[in-house]
Motif scaffolding. Structure first.
Motif, PDB file in Angstrom:
ATOM      1  N   VAL A  68      14.800  -9.101  12.744  1.00 31.99           N
ATOM      2  CA  VAL A  68      15.508 -10.342  13.038  1.00 31.99           C
ATOM      3  C   VAL A  68      17.002 -10.084  12.883  1.00 31.99           C
ATOM      4  CG1 VAL A  68      15.737 -12.791  12.530  1.00 31.99           C
ATOM      5  CG2 VAL A  68      13.543 -11.629  12.162  1.00 31.99           C
ATOM      6  N   SER A  69      17.722 -10.218  13.973  1.00 33.67           N
ATOM      7  CA  SER A  69      19.166  -9.988  13.915  1.00 33.67           C
ATOM      8  C   SER A  69      19.899 -11.304  13.652  1.00 33.67           C
ATOM      9  CB  SER A  69      19.648  -9.367  15.226  1.00 33.67           C
ATOM     10  OG  SER A  69      19.439 -10.264  16.303  1.00 33.67           O
ATOM     11  N   SER A  70      21.041 -11.176  12.993  1.00 29.19           N
ATOM     12  CA  SER A  70      21.807 -12.381  12.644  1.00 29.19           C
ATOM     13  C   SER A  70      22.788 -12.758  13.738  1.00 29.19           C
ATOM     14  CB  SER A  70      22.560 -12.138  11.340  1.00 29.19           C
ATOM     15  OG  SER A  70      23.385 -11.000  11.466  1.00 29.19           O
ATOM     16  N   ASP A 121      13.527 -11.890   7.027  1.00 27.61           N
ATOM     17  CA  ASP A 121      12.132 -11.720   7.428  1.00 27.61           C
ATOM     18  C   ASP A 121      11.889 -10.358   8.054  1.00 27.61           C
ATOM     19  OD1 ASP A 121      12.178 -15.133   8.511  1.00 27.61           O
ATOM     20  OD2 ASP A 121      11.272 -14.353   6.677  1.00 27.61           O
ATOM     21  N   THR A 122      12.938  -9.593   8.257  1.00 28.55           N
ATOM     22  CA  THR A 122      12.796  -8.257   8.828  1.00 28.55           C
ATOM     23  C   THR A 122      11.936  -7.385   7.931  1.00 28.55           C
ATOM     24  OG1 THR A 122      14.924  -8.347   9.975  1.00 28.55           O
ATOM     25  CG2 THR A 122      14.049  -6.164   9.467  1.00 28.55           C
ATOM     26  N   ALA A 123      10.884  -6.829   8.512  1.00 28.45           N
ATOM     27  CA  ALA A 123       9.933  -6.025   7.741  1.00 28.45           C
ATOM     28  C   ALA A 123       8.866  -5.481   8.680  1.00 28.45           C
ATOM     29  CB  ALA A 123       9.277  -6.866   6.645  1.00 28.45           C
ATOM     30  N   VAL A 124       8.069  -4.590   8.161  1.00 30.67           N
ATOM     31  CA  VAL A 124       6.824  -4.219   8.821  1.00 30.67           C
ATOM     32  C   VAL A 124       5.756  -5.184   8.321  1.00 30.67           C
ATOM     33  CG1 VAL A 124       5.082  -2.437   9.168  1.00 30.67           C
ATOM     34  CG2 VAL A 124       7.502  -1.795   9.000  1.00 30.67           C
ATOM     35  N   TYR A 125       5.061  -5.787   9.254  1.00 27.31           N
ATOM     36  CA  TYR A 125       4.048  -6.779   8.921  1.00 27.31           C
ATOM     37  C   TYR A 125       2.660  -6.163   9.085  1.00 27.31           C
ATOM     38  CZ  TYR A 125       7.445 -10.509   8.556  1.00 27.31           C
ATOM     39  OH  TYR A 125       8.485 -11.318   8.143  1.00 27.31           O
ATOM     40  N   TYR A 126       1.840  -6.395   8.072  1.00 25.34           N
ATOM     41  CA  TYR A 126       0.497  -5.846   8.044  1.00 25.34           C
ATOM     42  C   TYR A 126      -0.523  -6.978   7.929  1.00 25.34           C
ATOM     43  CZ  TYR A 126       2.928  -1.545   6.672  1.00 25.34           C
ATOM     44  OH  TYR A 126       3.756  -0.448   6.609  1.00 25.34           O
ATOM     45  N   CYS A 127      -1.631  -6.829   8.618  1.00 31.68           N
ATOM     46  CA  CYS A 127      -2.749  -7.713   8.332  1.00 31.68           C
ATOM     47  C   CYS A 127      -3.767  -6.942   7.499  1.00 31.68           C
ATOM     48  CB  CYS A 127      -3.385  -8.272   9.596  1.00 31.68           C
ATOM     49  SG  CYS A 127      -4.262  -7.088  10.598  1.00 31.68           S
ATOM     50  N   ALA A 128      -4.543  -7.677   6.766  1.00 37.86           N
ATOM     51  CA  ALA A 128      -5.516  -7.078   5.862  1.00 37.86           C
ATOM     52  C   ALA A 128      -6.760  -7.946   5.822  1.00 37.86           C
ATOM     53  CB  ALA A 128      -4.922  -6.926   4.469  1.00 37.86           C
ATOM     54  N   ALA A 129      -7.873  -7.315   5.474  1.00 35.25           N
ATOM     55  CA  ALA A 129      -9.151  -8.021   5.433  1.00 35.25           C
ATOM     56  C   ALA A 129      -9.900  -7.681   4.165  1.00 35.25           C
ATOM     57  CB  ALA A 129      -9.996  -7.638   6.650  1.00 35.25           C
ATOM     58  N   ASP A 130     -10.607  -8.668   3.669  1.00 33.77           N
ATOM     59  CA  ASP A 130     -11.438  -8.445   2.484  1.00 33.77           C
ATOM     60  C   ASP A 130     -12.583  -9.453   2.496  1.00 33.77           C
ATOM     61  OD1 ASP A 130     -11.052  -6.836  -0.288  1.00 33.77           O
ATOM     62  OD2 ASP A 130     -12.092  -8.743  -0.608  1.00 33.77           O
ATOM     63  N   GLY A 175      -5.495 -11.623   5.395  1.00 32.94           N
ATOM     64  CA  GLY A 175      -4.177 -11.801   4.812  1.00 32.94           C
ATOM     65  C   GLY A 175      -3.104 -11.138   5.660  1.00 32.94           C
ATOM     66  N   TRP A 176      -1.886 -11.650   5.501  1.00 32.73           N
ATOM     67  CA  TRP A 176      -0.719 -11.027   6.101  1.00 32.73           C
ATOM     68  C   TRP A 176       0.227 -10.621   4.974  1.00 32.73           C
ATOM     69  CZ3 TRP A 176       0.064  -9.534  11.025  1.00 32.73           C
ATOM     70  CH2 TRP A 176      -0.727 -10.102  12.035  1.00 32.73           C
ATOM     71  N   PHE A 177       0.763  -9.450   5.095  1.00 30.51           N
ATOM     72  CA  PHE A 177       1.721  -8.908   4.145  1.00 30.51           C
ATOM     73  C   PHE A 177       2.908  -8.336   4.912  1.00 30.51           C
ATOM     74  CE2 PHE A 177      -0.792  -8.854   0.196  1.00 30.51           C
ATOM     75  CZ  PHE A 177      -2.047  -9.135   0.704  1.00 30.51           C
ATOM     76  N   ARG A 178       3.978  -8.096   4.206  1.00 29.85           N
ATOM     77  CA  ARG A 178       5.123  -7.452   4.849  1.00 29.85           C
ATOM     78  C   ARG A 178       5.825  -6.538   3.859  1.00 29.85           C
ATOM     79  NH1 ARG A 178       9.115 -12.741   5.656  1.00 29.85           N
ATOM     80  NH2 ARG A 178       9.683 -13.017   3.444  1.00 29.85           N
ATOM     81  N   GLN A 179       6.507  -5.550   4.405  1.00 26.80           N
ATOM     82  CA  GLN A 179       7.268  -4.625   3.573  1.00 26.80           C
ATOM     83  C   GLN A 179       8.589  -4.335   4.240  1.00 26.80           C
ATOM     84  OE1 GLN A 179       5.249  -0.987   2.450  1.00 26.80           O
ATOM     85  NE2 GLN A 179       6.599  -0.748   0.694  1.00 26.80           N
ATOM     86  N   ALA A 180       9.651  -4.712   3.570  1.00 23.84           N
ATOM     87  CA  ALA A 180      10.999  -4.449   4.058  1.00 23.84           C
ATOM     88  C   ALA A 180      11.461  -3.095   3.525  1.00 23.84           C
ATOM     89  CB  ALA A 180      11.938  -5.554   3.602  1.00 23.84           C
ATOM     90  N   PRO A 181      12.423  -2.480   4.197  1.00 26.06           N
ATOM     91  CA  PRO A 181      12.917  -1.167   3.752  1.00 26.06           C
ATOM     92  C   PRO A 181      13.401  -1.217   2.308  1.00 26.06           C
ATOM     93  CG  PRO A 181      13.751  -1.656   5.929  1.00 26.06           C
ATOM     94  CD  PRO A 181      13.069  -2.904   5.441  1.00 26.06           C
TER      95      PRO A 181
END
Length: 120
Positions: free
Chosen positions: A118-120, A90-99, A35-41
């Motif tokens: 991502v800058s505007s 879409d600006t965020a830290v992107y994480y991959c995960a496994a299960d 999986g891919w996840f993301r977390q924005a500030p």
């Protein structure tokens, strides 16, 4: 156990593309749903998408559907997140995960994350 390392993040402009990679080591990569996840500030972590063990099925959050594509190469123990038409949101830290479960509700293993800006 599996170890995950993301790469490919960076600073891009709106409309650009970026491909993230997540390299896995440890046990048999093909045994894991990825999986891919993301977390924005200031926001909670959110699901971006996932790919089945064989790569035959993918699922995406509505916010990225049609713009992002997840793929995997089991021979290279790597999963990818191709991001097109990027937006500032879409600006965020992107994480991959496994299960090991086919439809994980929670993922057991996580990478350290890679920053996408991502800058505007």
């Amino acid at each position: 156990q599996v170890q995950l390392v993301e790469s490919g993040g960076g600073l891009v402009q709106a409309g650009d593309s970026l491909r993230l990679s997540c390299a896995a080591s440890g046990r048999t990569f093909s045994a894991y749903t990825m999986g891919w996840f993301r977390q924005a500030p200031g926001k909670e972590r959110e699901f971006v998408g996932s790919i089945s063990r064989s790569g035959g099925s993918t699922y995406y959050a509505d916010s990225v559907k049609g713009r992002f594509t997840i793929s995997r190469d089991n021979a290279k123990n790597t999963v990818y997140l191709q991001m097109n038409s990027l937006k500032p949101e879409d600006t965020a830290v992107y994480y991959c995960a496994a299960d090991q479960r086919s439809i994980p509700k929670e993922y057991d293993y996580w990478g350290q994350g890679t920053q996408v800006t991502v800058s505007s």
